[in-house]
Scaffold this active site. Structure first.
Site, PDB file in Angstrom:
ATOM      1  N   GLY A   1      22.467   7.965  15.182  1.00  0.00           N
ATOM      2  CA  GLY A   1      23.105   6.798  15.799  1.00  0.00           C
ATOM      3  C   GLY A   1      23.170   5.568  14.921  1.00  0.00           C
TER       4      GLY A   1
ATOM      5  N   SER B   1      25.487   3.707  11.644  1.00  0.00           N
ATOM      6  CA  SER B   1      26.761   3.802  10.932  1.00  0.00           C
ATOM      7  C   SER B   1      26.584   3.845   9.415  1.00  0.00           C
ATOM      8  CB  SER B   1      27.648   2.613  11.310  1.00  0.00           C
ATOM      9  OG  SER B   1      27.041   1.407  10.881  1.00  0.00           O
TER      10      SER B   1
ATOM     11  N   HIS C   1      13.533  -3.608  11.745  1.00  0.00           N
ATOM     12  CA  HIS C   1      14.292  -4.848  11.953  1.00  0.00           C
ATOM     13  C   HIS C   1      13.651  -5.734  13.023  1.00  0.00           C
ATOM     14  CE1 HIS C   1      18.242  -2.967  10.159  1.00  0.00           C
ATOM     15  NE2 HIS C   1      17.309  -3.198   9.263  1.00  0.00           N
TER      16      HIS C   1
ATOM     17  N   CYS D   1       4.094 -23.504  19.444  1.00  0.00           N
ATOM     18  CA  CYS D   1       3.321 -22.329  19.014  1.00  0.00           C
ATOM     19  C   CYS D   1       1.917 -22.410  19.590  1.00  0.00           C
ATOM     20  CB  CYS D   1       3.258 -22.262  17.489  1.00  0.00           C
ATOM     21  SG  CYS D   1       2.187 -20.946  16.874  1.00  0.00           S
TER      22      CYS D   1
HETATM   23  N1  APR Z   1      25.507   8.658  20.442  1.00  0.00           N
HETATM   24  C1  APR Z   1      25.346   8.729  19.102  1.00  0.00           C
HETATM   25  N2  APR Z   1      25.866   7.853  18.235  1.00  0.00           N
HETATM   26  C2  APR Z   1      26.603   6.846  18.751  1.00  0.00           C
HETATM   27  C3  APR Z   1      26.826   6.715  20.138  1.00  0.00           C
HETATM   28  C4  APR Z   1      26.251   7.672  21.000  1.00  0.00           C
HETATM   29  N3  APR Z   1      26.397   7.628  22.319  1.00  0.00           N
HETATM   30  N4  APR Z   1      27.607   5.625  20.337  1.00  0.00           N
HETATM   31  C5  APR Z   1      27.860   5.111  19.119  1.00  0.00           C
HETATM   32  N5  APR Z   1      27.258   5.845  18.156  1.00  0.00           N
HETATM   33  C6  APR Z   1      27.255   5.653  16.710  1.00  0.00           C
HETATM   34  C7  APR Z   1      28.502   4.994  16.169  1.00  0.00           C
HETATM   35  O1  APR Z   1      29.498   5.976  15.910  1.00  0.00           O
HETATM   36  C8  APR Z   1      28.005   4.326  14.897  1.00  0.00           C
HETATM   37  O2  APR Z   1      28.108   5.197  13.789  1.00  0.00           O
HETATM   38  O3  APR Z   1      26.214   4.775  16.400  1.00  0.00           O
HETATM   39  C9  APR Z   1      26.521   4.060  15.199  1.00  0.00           C
HETATM   40  C10 APR Z   1      26.176   2.603  15.431  1.00  0.00           C
HETATM   41  O4  APR Z   1      26.406   1.871  14.260  1.00  0.00           O
HETATM   42  P1  APR Z   1      26.168   0.295  14.183  1.00  0.00           P
HETATM   43  O5  APR Z   1      26.801  -0.361  15.348  1.00  0.00           O
HETATM   44  O6  APR Z   1      26.577  -0.149  12.843  1.00  0.00           O
HETATM   45  O7  APR Z   1      24.589   0.144  14.400  1.00  0.00           O
HETATM   46  P2  APR Z   1      23.414   0.344  13.336  1.00  0.00           P
HETATM   47  O8  APR Z   1      23.800   1.360  12.300  1.00  0.00           O
HETATM   48  O9  APR Z   1      22.174   0.559  14.086  1.00  0.00           O
HETATM   49  O10 APR Z   1      23.382  -1.073  12.659  1.00  0.00           O
HETATM   50  C11 APR Z   1      22.391  -1.351  11.689  1.00  0.00           C
HETATM   51  O11 APR Z   1      23.098  -3.611  11.665  1.00  0.00           O
HETATM   52  O12 APR Z   1      23.680  -5.726  12.439  1.00  0.00           O
HETATM   53  C12 APR Z   1      22.725  -4.845  12.230  1.00  0.00           C
HETATM   54  O13 APR Z   1      20.546  -5.383  12.561  1.00  0.00           O
HETATM   55  C13 APR Z   1      21.586  -4.670  13.157  1.00  0.00           C
HETATM   56  O14 APR Z   1      19.960  -2.884  13.152  1.00  0.00           O
HETATM   57  C14 APR Z   1      21.336  -3.186  13.109  1.00  0.00           C
HETATM   58  C15 APR Z   1      21.964  -2.773  11.791  1.00  0.00           C
END
Ligand code: APR
Length: 241
Positions: free
Chosen positions: A180, A182, A113, A140
């Site tokens: 980590g 979702s 990303h 640029c």
């Molecule tokens: N340790 C492990 N997991 C954790 C912790 C922690 N301390 N804290 C939160 N989490 C988990 C949450 O339970 C959740 O399932 O991390 C996950 C984060 O999920 P999102 O906030 O949806 O982030 P992500 O999956 O990286 O999002 C994907 O969405 O908007 C975009 O571009 C952005 O790269 C990102 C993409």
């Protein structure tokens, strides 16, 4: 797990791995998307409509990342240790735009990303290092066009980076570890199904709580990344040979 020891590992990381370093996740109750609307800051349309607003959003996140308070945590460090100690090879594919994996020592790393510490010219495509604030008066350095510099990050509606390299890594891995994330955003959320279409691949989820795709993994461990990732890495390295 021992059966797979010695074979290639792909690790997918998301915002949860950087949470205990002080960076917000996106979809948790206190996450970024609870405070800011995706369509206001993370789409090509948002940048066309309100470039200053989009720059403000990323400038603030960049400033925090380089300010000194945000450091890699034990989970980032454990993955770097795994890469150094696993001869068959470890590829970290991250959805994160921070630089905490590289600061911890990961080298075989794909930022699917993009990276907030880089800027890209939307006119000529040049990518440059960027640790300062970006603005619409930026010119640029390559093509001289003013106002076209944007954060080198992938917005909703855009194609993630290095998908061919990621596909090759997924096709060659024996163990897939998702940490980590979702499981809401594709194509990353679909990697587990992709590798499961092959035989003898072990898929592991390490997360604070079950993700959207939790049922697709062979093994799941829930807890904070700074606890579950070092423990998992120690177990993998202990099971070698
Ligand atoms: N340790 C492990 N997991 C954790 C912790 C922690 N301390 N804290 C939160 N989490 C988990 C949450 O339970 C959740 O399932 O991390 C996950 C984060 O999920 P999102 O906030 O949806 O982030 P992500 O999956 O990286 O999002 C994907 O969405 O908007 C975009 O571009 C952005 O790269 C990102 C993409």
């Amino acid at each position: 797990m021992t059966a797979n020891a010695g074979r290639r590992i792909v690790v997918l990381t998301g915002a949860g791995i950087s949470k205990e370093s002080g960076l917000s996740t996106f979809r948790d109750a206190d996450g970024i998307w609870a405070k800011v609307r995706i369509e206001d800051v993370a789409t090509p349309d948002a940048f066309a409509r309100d470039p200053e607003g989009v720059h403000r959003f990323y400038n603030a996140r960049r400033r925090r990342l380089v300010g000194g308070a945000i450091q890699p945590n034990a989970a980032h460090v454990a993955l770097a240790r795994l890469e150094g100690a696993w001869p068959a090879g470890v590829t970290v594919v991250t959805q994160n735009i921070d630089d905490l994996h590289e600061r911890a020592g990961s080298r075989n790393l794909i930022h699917m990303h993009g990276e907030i510490l880089k800027a890209r010219c939307s006119a000529c495509g040049v990518v440059v290092a960027c640790t300062d604030a970006l603005g619409t008066d930026e010119r640029c350095r390559e093509c001289g066009i003013k106002g076209a510099m944007r954060p080198h990050v992938v917005w909703f509606g855009e194609m993630p980076l290095e998908l061919e390299r990621i596909d090759a890594a997924l096709d060659a891995c024996a163990t897939f570890v998702s940490i980590g994330t979702s499981g809401n955003v594709y194509p990353a959320a679909g990697f587990v199904d992709r590798i499961r279409s092959r035989d003898n691949v072990h898929a592991v989820e390490l997360n604070l709580e079950p993700s959207e795709g939790a049922g697709h993994f062979d093994e799941t461990v829930y807890g904070p990344a700074t606890e579950v990732v070092p423990a998992f890495v120690a177990r993998l390295l202990g099971a070698r040979g």
